[in-house]
Design a protein around this motif. Structure first.
Motif, PDB file in Angstrom:
ATOM      1  N   HIS A 122       0.973  -1.310  -0.013  1.00  0.00           N
ATOM      2  CA  HIS A 122      -0.135  -0.083  -0.104  1.00  0.00           C
ATOM      3  C   HIS A 122       0.879   1.287  -0.020  1.00  0.00           C
ATOM      4  O   HIS A 122       0.694   2.142  -0.595  1.00  0.00           O
ATOM      5  N   MET A 123       2.087   1.393   0.760  1.00  0.00           N
ATOM      6  CA  MET A 123       2.788   2.505   0.872  1.00  0.00           C
ATOM      7  C   MET A 123       3.785   2.533   0.126  1.00  0.00           C
ATOM      8  O   MET A 123       4.284   3.703   0.124  1.00  0.00           O
ATOM      9  N   LEU A 124       4.245   1.847  -0.709  1.00  0.00           N
ATOM     10  CA  LEU A 124       5.606   1.731  -1.925  1.00  0.00           C
ATOM     11  C   LEU A 124       5.690   2.854  -2.300  1.00  0.00           C
ATOM     12  O   LEU A 124       6.695   3.152  -2.738  1.00  0.00           O
ATOM     13  N   ASN A 125       4.559   3.176  -2.880  1.00  0.00           N
ATOM     14  CA  ASN A 125       4.696   4.557  -3.922  1.00  0.00           C
ATOM     15  C   ASN A 125       4.893   5.968  -3.137  1.00  0.00           C
ATOM     16  O   ASN A 125       5.246   6.845  -3.819  1.00  0.00           O
ATOM     17  N   TYR A 126       4.791   5.772  -1.862  1.00  0.00           N
ATOM     18  CA  TYR A 126       4.856   7.093  -0.984  1.00  0.00           C
ATOM     19  C   TYR A 126       6.409   7.350  -0.497  1.00  0.00           C
ATOM     20  O   TYR A 126       6.747   8.323   0.194  1.00  0.00           O
ATOM     21  N   LEU A 127       7.258   6.111  -0.699  1.00  0.00           N
ATOM     22  CA  LEU A 127       8.260   6.088   0.065  1.00  0.00           C
ATOM     23  C   LEU A 127       9.579   6.343  -0.848  1.00  0.00           C
ATOM     24  O   LEU A 127       9.967   6.144  -1.904  1.00  0.00           O
ATOM     25  N   HIS A 128      10.509   7.271  -0.169  1.00  0.00           N
ATOM     26  CA  HIS A 128      11.452   7.577  -0.897  1.00  0.00           C
ATOM     27  C   HIS A 128      12.528   6.717  -0.570  1.00  0.00           C
ATOM     28  O   HIS A 128      13.504   6.103  -1.737  1.00  0.00           O
ATOM     29  N   LYS A 129      12.961   6.318   0.762  1.00  0.00           N
ATOM     30  CA  LYS A 129      13.990   5.035   0.825  1.00  0.00           C
ATOM     31  C   LYS A 129      13.192   3.828   1.772  1.00  0.00           C
ATOM     32  O   LYS A 129      12.349   4.230   2.215  1.00  0.00           O
ATOM     33  N   ILE A 130      13.673   2.837   1.294  1.00  0.00           N
ATOM     34  CA  ILE A 130      13.301   1.706   2.316  1.00  0.00           C
ATOM     35  C   ILE A 130      14.440   1.036   3.121  1.00  0.00           C
ATOM     36  O   ILE A 130      15.434   0.670   2.474  1.00  0.00           O
ATOM     37  N   ILE A 131      14.541   0.726   4.218  1.00  0.00           N
ATOM     38  CA  ILE A 131      15.274   0.079   5.088  1.00  0.00           C
ATOM     39  C   ILE A 131      14.617  -1.427   5.725  1.00  0.00           C
ATOM     40  O   ILE A 131      13.515  -1.428   5.965  1.00  0.00           O
TER      41      ILE A 131
END
Length: 236
Positions: A122-131
């Motif tokens: 759901h939130m993938l398109n709103y994230l600049h980076k992922i940890i």
């Protein structure tokens, strides 16, 4: 302001990593904490869960029995979808509201702790980076058994129900290996914090937001000016 997603597997140590971010005055919006909030007695999701699943998944006090509900939906995909349809809209609404408050306070970036980030998407398109936080499989199993009181068989089922840590790591920008000492984990987190603080991405977002606001205000002024323009006199 940009958003950094924090995810991993169950019992890999996301809470430990999130606590270090907070120590450095970086807001962390925890999806699990908000999930508990939206099902408090009297809330909209609470009423819907009681109607859908019955009083059997509640304590006498009215609080939701998360363990009993989790056992009920774990092996039933349809029930799990029903629960997600009830809770997810309220959870993401609360998270967006918390993010907006952080934006107004001037934070350059925030962290969202999203345990099922890749599973739901759901939130993938709103994230600049992922940890992603990972650890050795045996250690993950041990931590989960100690934390929850699950048997080994039950703990394994819970771990296997999630996307593999290797696959999550491949889809992330940063990987924190949390099998070592607290000091080792802290050093990894601090390195990531330094990289994020050097990012200029939040200025780009502020610039775009500024242009949009300017265009909106200019358009509103033009409409107001046009509407106030005197009509020409009729020819006699």
């Amino acid at each position: 302001m940009f958003i950094v997603g924090l995810t991993g597997g169950i019992a890999t140590g996301k809470s430990t990593v999130a606590a270090i971010f907070r120590e450095y005055n970086i807001p962390v919006i925890d999806a699990d904490q908000i999930a508990r909030k939206v099902v408090e007695p009297g809330r909209r999701a609470w009423h819907k869960i009681r109607k859908e699943f019955g009083p059997e998944v509640f304590y006498e006090s009215g609080q939701l029995d998360r363990t009993k509900l989790g056992d009920l939906i774990f092996n039933d995909v349809e029930l799990r979808k029903k629960l997600n349809a009830i809770t997810h809209p309220d959870i993401y609404r609360e998270m967006c509201w918390e993010a907006l408050k952080c934006l107004l306070r001037g934070y350059p970036f925030i962290v969202m702790d999203l345990p099922l980030l890749f599973e739901t998407g759901h939130m993938l398109n709103y994230l600049h980076k992922i940890i992603v936080v990972t650890c050795e499989e045996d250690l993950q199993l041990q931590r989960l058994m100690e934390r929850s009181g699950f048997t080994e068989a039950k703990a394994k089922l819970r771990i296997e129900a999630q996307m593999s840590l290797d696959k999550k790591a491949e889809m992330s920008n940063f990987v924190i290996e949390n099998s070592g000492s607290d000091r080792d984990t802290r050093e990894q987190v601090i390195k990531i914090i330094n990289v994020l603080k050097c990012s200029k991405h939040h200025w780009k977002l502020r610039f775009i937001a500024g242009i949009c606001c300017t265009m909106f205000l200019a358009g509103a002024y033009w409409i107001k000016t046009k509407s106030n323009k005197p009509l020409p006199l009729a020819v006699l």
